[in-house]
Design an enzyme around this catalytic site. Sequence first.
Site, PDB file in Angstrom:
ATOM      1  CB  CYS A   1      -2.478   1.865   5.934  1.00 46.14           C
ATOM      2  SG  CYS A   1      -1.930   1.000   4.549  1.00 46.14           S
TER       3      CYS A   1
ATOM      4  CD  GLU B   1      -2.159   4.571   3.008  1.00 51.47           C
ATOM      5  OE1 GLU B   1      -3.421   5.155   2.888  1.00 51.47           O
ATOM      6  OE2 GLU B   1      -1.836   3.506   2.109  1.00 51.47           O
TER       7      GLU B   1
ATOM      8  CB  CYS C   1      -6.823  -0.216   4.815  1.00 46.84           C
ATOM      9  SG  CYS C   1      -4.871  -1.082   4.937  1.00 46.84           S
TER      10      CYS C   1
ATOM     11  CG  HIS D   1      -1.962  -1.008   1.113  1.00 45.56           C
ATOM     12  ND1 HIS D   1      -3.081  -0.701   2.052  1.00 45.56           N
ATOM     13  CD2 HIS D   1      -2.011  -2.082   0.531  1.00 45.56           C
ATOM     14  CE1 HIS D   1      -3.854  -1.985   1.776  1.00 45.56           C
ATOM     15  NE2 HIS D   1      -3.227  -2.685   0.688  1.00 45.56           N
TER      16      HIS D   1
END
Length: 146
Positions: free
Chosen positions: A80, A49, A77, A47
């Site tokens: 993250c 992040e 999410c 991801h």
Amino acid sequence: MEEAARLAREGVENGEGGPFGAVVVADGRILGAACNRVVTASDPTAHAEILAIREACRERATFHLEGCTIYTTCEPCPMCLAAIHWARLGRVCYAQTRDDAAAIGFADRRLYAAMATPAVPLEHVPSAAAAEAFRLWQAKPDRTPY
């Protein structure tokens, strides 16, 4: 935020993953920046992040990012968000919400619900070897707490 959005658009155009970008900033300087690379990396943890945090930590040569802000194109999410907490980022700024992500097909709602009641069965399997590793860590005088 504009740089995070630019990275997100670039990632979508290049087929790297979802429409997500993130930058970690300290004192007006970008320390880490990334777009989502789940598809091209074949990695569900890639991801934006997470990747931006990794880059910022390398830049600072530390695993804590106190005093930094992460700008991300979507509400983080659960994975993250956990990484943000572990990195000790001081602030999170996001553009789109988890509901916006769900509206275009992302399963974050399911993940948030799973955090309350794990969807994967958890089983405690005691291990003397694992307990010994914990004892070694606790007794290690030069350990680096995190």
